[in-house]
Design a protein around this motif. Structure first.
Motif, PDB file in Angstrom:
ATOM      1  N   LEU A 131      21.131 -24.201  17.830  1.00 33.17           N
ATOM      2  CA  LEU A 131      20.246 -25.192  17.212  1.00 33.17           C
ATOM      3  C   LEU A 131      21.039 -26.350  16.607  1.00 33.17           C
ATOM      4  O   LEU A 131      20.611 -27.505  16.692  1.00 33.17           O
ATOM      5  CB  LEU A 131      19.378 -24.526  16.143  1.00 33.17           C
ATOM      6  N   ALA A 132      22.195 -26.064  16.018  1.00 32.55           N
ATOM      7  CA  ALA A 132      23.024 -27.129  15.443  1.00 32.55           C
ATOM      8  C   ALA A 132      23.543 -28.055  16.538  1.00 32.55           C
ATOM      9  O   ALA A 132      23.516 -29.286  16.385  1.00 32.55           O
ATOM     10  CB  ALA A 132      24.186 -26.526  14.659  1.00 32.55           C
ATOM     11  N   VAL A 133      23.997 -27.493  17.634  1.00 28.67           N
ATOM     12  CA  VAL A 133      24.494 -28.314  18.755  1.00 28.67           C
ATOM     13  C   VAL A 133      23.360 -29.144  19.336  1.00 28.67           C
ATOM     14  O   VAL A 133      23.530 -30.332  19.618  1.00 28.67           O
ATOM     15  CB  VAL A 133      25.152 -27.423  19.832  1.00 28.67           C
ATOM     16  N   ARG A 134      22.186 -28.536  19.486  1.00 29.67           N
ATOM     17  CA  ARG A 134      21.026 -29.266  20.002  1.00 29.67           C
ATOM     18  C   ARG A 134      20.677 -30.438  19.092  1.00 29.67           C
ATOM     19  O   ARG A 134      20.399 -31.545  19.558  1.00 29.67           O
ATOM     20  CB  ARG A 134      19.832 -28.327  20.131  1.00 29.67           C
ATOM     21  N   HIS A 135      20.726 -30.208  17.788  1.00 28.60           N
ATOM     22  CA  HIS A 135      20.434 -31.264  16.815  1.00 28.60           C
ATOM     23  C   HIS A 135      21.436 -32.421  16.955  1.00 28.60           C
ATOM     24  O   HIS A 135      21.048 -33.597  16.942  1.00 28.60           O
ATOM     25  CB  HIS A 135      20.485 -30.686  15.400  1.00 28.60           C
ATOM     26  N   LEU A 136      22.709 -32.102  17.118  1.00 29.26           N
ATOM     27  CA  LEU A 136      23.726 -33.141  17.283  1.00 29.26           C
ATOM     28  C   LEU A 136      23.520 -33.923  18.573  1.00 29.26           C
ATOM     29  O   LEU A 136      23.662 -35.152  18.594  1.00 29.26           O
ATOM     30  CB  LEU A 136      25.120 -32.515  17.262  1.00 29.26           C
ATOM     31  N   VAL A 161      20.665 -34.351  20.268  1.00 26.54           N
ATOM     32  CA  VAL A 161      19.452 -35.173  20.146  1.00 26.54           C
ATOM     33  C   VAL A 161      19.742 -36.415  19.303  1.00 26.54           C
ATOM     34  O   VAL A 161      19.339 -37.527  19.656  1.00 26.54           O
ATOM     35  CB  VAL A 161      18.291 -34.343  19.547  1.00 26.54           C
ATOM     36  N   ASN A 162      20.459 -36.238  18.189  1.00 28.85           N
ATOM     37  CA  ASN A 162      20.797 -37.390  17.347  1.00 28.85           C
ATOM     38  C   ASN A 162      21.710 -38.368  18.077  1.00 28.85           C
ATOM     39  O   ASN A 162      21.566 -39.575  17.930  1.00 28.85           O
ATOM     40  CB  ASN A 162      21.449 -36.930  16.046  1.00 28.85           C
ATOM     41  N   LYS A 163      22.639 -37.860  18.859  1.00 31.85           N
ATOM     42  CA  LYS A 163      23.542 -38.726  19.617  1.00 31.85           C
ATOM     43  C   LYS A 163      22.755 -39.554  20.636  1.00 31.85           C
ATOM     44  O   LYS A 163      23.002 -40.744  20.805  1.00 31.85           O
ATOM     45  CB  LYS A 163      24.600 -37.872  20.319  1.00 31.85           C
ATOM     46  N   LYS A 164      21.779 -38.925  21.301  1.00 27.50           N
ATOM     47  CA  LYS A 164      20.962 -39.645  22.283  1.00 27.50           C
ATOM     48  C   LYS A 164      20.097 -40.708  21.618  1.00 27.50           C
ATOM     49  O   LYS A 164      19.800 -41.735  22.222  1.00 27.50           O
ATOM     50  CB  LYS A 164      20.085 -38.668  23.063  1.00 27.50           C
TER      51      LYS A 164
END
Length: 58
Positions: free
Chosen positions: A24-29, A31-34
């Motif tokens: 979930l942390a990697v997914r959050h990063l 999504v924010n990067k995109k």
């Protein structure tokens, strides 16, 4: 095999929970990067490291 699972069920559950948190942390990063958001959340206007994060763009 069942004996191994029975003896280590607590460890297996904790590992699965930690794996889910990391995913979930990697997914959050990602999504924010995109979305173009910065990782620090404070913007780049007065950041002394802005050149390092975004190359030579100004």
């Amino acid at each position: 095999m069942m004996n191994f699972l029975a003896e280590n069920i607590g460890t297996i559950i904790v590992c699965l929970i930690l794996l889910a948190i990391v995913a979930l942390a990697v997914r959050h990063l990602v999504v924010n990067k995109k979305k173009g958001k910065t990782s620090c959340g404070c913007g780049c206007a007065n950041c002394p490291s802005a050149g390092i994060c975004h190359g030579a763009k100004k």
